[in-house]
Design a protein around this motif. Structure first.
Motif: not given
Length: 116
Positions: A50-74
């Motif tokens: 997954x790309x979850x390791x990249x969450x810290x580099x995102x702005x706070x408001x984008x993290x949750x949706x990016x995490x969901x997308x990373x989980x679904x992709x993985x």
């Protein structure tokens, strides 16, 4: 059946053989492995992880949706598994708690892990 892994090492069964997992325990280990492995770091299986390791580099408001997308992709190749919800919560010191709600063959499951 998958081999049991704990802290990155295979686990022995006390008789010199490796422990094997089955059923939901096998699924949980496979899911945790896919979520914690870094995507595209396995040259022969670039879609693993997954790309979850990249969450810290995102702005706070984008993290949750990016995490969901990373989980679904993985987990998209887990045909009997449905991701029903994903939450990413900041826990301080650059760490996040990821909570994933799943449905596996009609059984609801919740997994939590800490990521950077």
């Amino acid at each position: 059946m998958e081999l049991k892994i704990k802290n990155g090492d295979y686990v022995l069964d006390g008789k010199g053989s490796l422990q094997r997992l089955s059923g939901s325990a096998e699924l949980v280990q496979r899911v945790l492995y896919k979520l914690t492995a870094r995507r595209e770091k396995f040259p022969f299986i670039p879609q693993l992880g997954s790309e979850l390791y990249q969450m810290g580099g995102l702005v706070a408001r984008e993290r949750n949706s990016a995490a969901e997308q990373a989980v679904r992709e993985a987990l998209k190749d887990e045909t009997e598994l449905e991701v029903t919800a994903v939450q990413l919560t900041e826990s301080g010191d650059g760490l996040y708690v990821l909570t994933v709600h799943l449905n596996y063959r009609g059984q609801d499951m919740e997994l939590s892990l800490t990521i950077q």
